[in-house]
Design a protein around this motif. Structure first.
Motif, PDB file in Angstrom:
ATOM      1  N   LEU A 197      11.221   0.581  -1.847  1.00  0.00           N
ATOM      2  CA  LEU A 197      11.143   1.042  -0.460  1.00  0.00           C
ATOM      3  C   LEU A 197      12.195   0.375   0.421  1.00  0.00           C
ATOM      4  N   LEU A 198      12.557  -0.844   0.077  1.00  0.00           N
ATOM      5  CA  LEU A 198      13.515  -1.584   0.887  1.00  0.00           C
ATOM      6  C   LEU A 198      14.964  -1.343   0.474  1.00  0.00           C
ATOM      7  N   ASP A 199      15.187  -1.094  -0.812  1.00  0.00           N
ATOM      8  CA  ASP A 199      16.559  -1.107  -1.332  1.00  0.00           C
ATOM      9  C   ASP A 199      17.065   0.172  -1.980  1.00  0.00           C
ATOM     10  N   ARG A 200      16.200   1.109  -2.320  1.00  0.00           N
ATOM     11  CA  ARG A 200      16.647   2.243  -3.128  1.00  0.00           C
ATOM     12  C   ARG A 200      16.314   3.585  -2.506  1.00  0.00           C
ATOM     13  N   ASP A 201      17.348   4.345  -2.248  1.00  0.00           N
ATOM     14  CA  ASP A 201      17.164   5.722  -1.789  1.00  0.00           C
ATOM     15  C   ASP A 201      16.898   6.581  -3.021  1.00  0.00           C
ATOM     16  N   PRO A 202      15.719   7.195  -3.115  1.00  0.00           N
ATOM     17  CA  PRO A 202      15.402   7.970  -4.321  1.00  0.00           C
ATOM     18  C   PRO A 202      16.308   9.186  -4.511  1.00  0.00           C
ATOM     19  N   ASN A 203      17.018   9.572  -3.474  1.00  0.00           N
ATOM     20  CA  ASN A 203      17.889  10.738  -3.565  1.00  0.00           C
ATOM     21  C   ASN A 203      19.302  10.390  -4.001  1.00  0.00           C
ATOM     22  N   SER A 204      19.626   9.100  -4.089  1.00  0.00           N
ATOM     23  CA  SER A 204      20.998   8.720  -4.386  1.00  0.00           C
ATOM     24  C   SER A 204      21.240   8.322  -5.829  1.00  0.00           C
ATOM     25  N   ASN A 205      20.187   8.197  -6.621  1.00  0.00           N
ATOM     26  CA  ASN A 205      20.365   7.851  -8.026  1.00  0.00           C
ATOM     27  C   ASN A 205      19.181   8.349  -8.840  1.00  0.00           C
ATOM     28  N   LYS A 206      19.155   8.039 -10.078  1.00  0.00           N
ATOM     29  CA  LYS A 206      18.104   8.529 -10.975  1.00  0.00           C
ATOM     30  C   LYS A 206      16.932   7.555 -11.111  1.00  0.00           C
ATOM     31  N   THR A 207      16.916   6.490 -10.316  1.00  0.00           N
ATOM     32  CA  THR A 207      15.849   5.502 -10.426  1.00  0.00           C
ATOM     33  C   THR A 207      14.470   6.135 -10.264  1.00  0.00           C
ATOM     34  N   ALA A 208      14.307   6.954  -9.256  1.00  0.00           N
ATOM     35  CA  ALA A 208      13.001   7.563  -9.010  1.00  0.00           C
ATOM     36  C   ALA A 208      12.596   8.468 -10.168  1.00  0.00           C
ATOM     37  N   GLU A 209      13.544   9.174 -10.725  1.00  0.00           N
ATOM     38  CA  GLU A 209      13.240  10.049 -11.866  1.00  0.00           C
ATOM     39  C   GLU A 209      12.789   9.226 -13.064  1.00  0.00           C
ATOM     40  N   ILE A 210      13.433   8.092 -13.287  1.00  0.00           N
ATOM     41  CA  ILE A 210      13.044   7.217 -14.392  1.00  0.00           C
ATOM     42  C   ILE A 210      11.630   6.690 -14.173  1.00  0.00           C
ATOM     43  N   VAL A 211      11.320   6.300 -12.940  1.00  0.00           N
ATOM     44  CA  VAL A 211       9.970   5.817 -12.621  1.00  0.00           C
ATOM     45  C   VAL A 211       8.950   6.923 -12.879  1.00  0.00           C
ATOM     46  N   ASP A 212       9.270   8.157 -12.502  1.00  0.00           N
ATOM     47  CA  ASP A 212       8.366   9.284 -12.756  1.00  0.00           C
ATOM     48  C   ASP A 212       8.105   9.458 -14.242  1.00  0.00           C
ATOM     49  N   ILE A 213       9.161   9.405 -15.022  1.00  0.00           N
ATOM     50  CA  ILE A 213       9.012   9.549 -16.479  1.00  0.00           C
ATOM     51  C   ILE A 213       8.164   8.408 -17.020  1.00  0.00           C
ATOM     52  N   TRP A 214       8.473   7.185 -16.602  1.00  0.00           N
ATOM     53  CA  TRP A 214       7.723   6.015 -17.063  1.00  0.00           C
ATOM     54  C   TRP A 214       6.237   6.165 -16.760  1.00  0.00           C
ATOM     55  N   ASP A 215       5.908   6.642 -15.577  1.00  0.00           N
ATOM     56  CA  ASP A 215       4.504   6.806 -15.190  1.00  0.00           C
ATOM     57  C   ASP A 215       3.756   7.784 -16.083  1.00  0.00           C
ATOM     58  N   HIS A 216       4.483   8.693 -16.737  1.00  0.00           N
ATOM     59  CA  HIS A 216       3.846   9.681 -17.600  1.00  0.00           C
ATOM     60  C   HIS A 216       3.767   9.249 -19.071  1.00  0.00           C
TER      61      HIS A 216
ATOM     62  N   ALA B 143       0.836  -1.204   0.000  1.00  0.00           N
ATOM     63  CA  ALA B 143       0.000   0.000   0.000  1.00  0.00           C
ATOM     64  C   ALA B 143       0.871   1.253   0.000  1.00  0.00           C
ATOM     65  N   ILE B 144       1.928   1.245   0.785  1.00  0.00           N
ATOM     66  CA  ILE B 144       2.842   2.394   0.826  1.00  0.00           C
ATOM     67  C   ILE B 144       3.479   2.584  -0.543  1.00  0.00           C
ATOM     68  N   ALA B 145       3.952   1.501  -1.131  1.00  0.00           N
ATOM     69  CA  ALA B 145       4.590   1.585  -2.448  1.00  0.00           C
ATOM     70  C   ALA B 145       3.615   2.126  -3.494  1.00  0.00           C
ATOM     71  N   LYS B 146       2.395   1.643  -3.474  1.00  0.00           N
ATOM     72  CA  LYS B 146       1.392   2.119  -4.436  1.00  0.00           C
ATOM     73  C   LYS B 146       1.146   3.619  -4.259  1.00  0.00           C
ATOM     74  N   ALA B 147       1.007   4.047  -3.021  1.00  0.00           N
ATOM     75  CA  ALA B 147       0.747   5.468  -2.749  1.00  0.00           C
ATOM     76  C   ALA B 147       1.929   6.351  -3.148  1.00  0.00           C
ATOM     77  N   LEU B 148       3.133   5.792  -3.077  1.00  0.00           N
ATOM     78  CA  LEU B 148       4.334   6.567  -3.400  1.00  0.00           C
ATOM     79  C   LEU B 148       4.821   6.330  -4.835  1.00  0.00           C
ATOM     80  N   HIS B 149       4.041   5.574  -5.609  1.00  0.00           N
ATOM     81  CA  HIS B 149       4.365   5.317  -7.021  1.00  0.00           C
ATOM     82  C   HIS B 149       5.756   4.721  -7.186  1.00  0.00           C
ATOM     83  N   CYS B 150       5.999   3.653  -6.427  1.00  0.00           N
ATOM     84  CA  CYS B 150       7.250   2.912  -6.558  1.00  0.00           C
ATOM     85  C   CYS B 150       6.930   1.459  -6.251  1.00  0.00           C
ATOM     86  N   THR B 151       7.934   0.619  -6.200  1.00  0.00           N
ATOM     87  CA  THR B 151       7.714  -0.789  -5.888  1.00  0.00           C
ATOM     88  C   THR B 151       8.064  -1.055  -4.425  1.00  0.00           C
TER      89      THR B 151
END
Length: 97
Positions: free
Chosen positions: A57-76, A45-53
């Protein structure tokens, strides 16, 4: 675990995220700080609300790499154009001529 980092990355308050997943901000704060255990349903539920997997939440700091940015682009990217987007990305994995 990076729940707090993802929540802050998405600019969500404890109140807002807690409301979306059905727990109080106190409970959510304890989960973020490792003071309270979470279950698989809560993690999903947390992952769904935060638009990630859940894995994010367990393994990736969104501030340390571009993974979160890629997920944002993908969602659009519209669903009907995602295969095309994958093909474009694959061109970057081919050796340069």
């Amino acid at each position: 675990m990076f729940i707090r980092e993802w929540r802050q990355y998405r600019s969500m308050s404890l109140d807002k995220l807690g409301g979306e997943i059905g727990v109080s901000k106190g409970v959510l704060s304890e989960i973020e700080r490792g003071k309270r255990r979470y279950n698989q349903d809560q993690l999903e539920a947390i992952a769904k609300a935060l638009h990630c997997t859940p894995g994010d939440l367990l393994d990736r700091d969104p501030n340390s790499n571009k993974t979160a940015e890629i997920v944002d682009i993908w969602d659009h990217i519209p669903t009907g154009r995602r295969e095309q987007a994958i093909e474009v990305l694959r061109t970057f994995t081919k050796p340069a001529s």
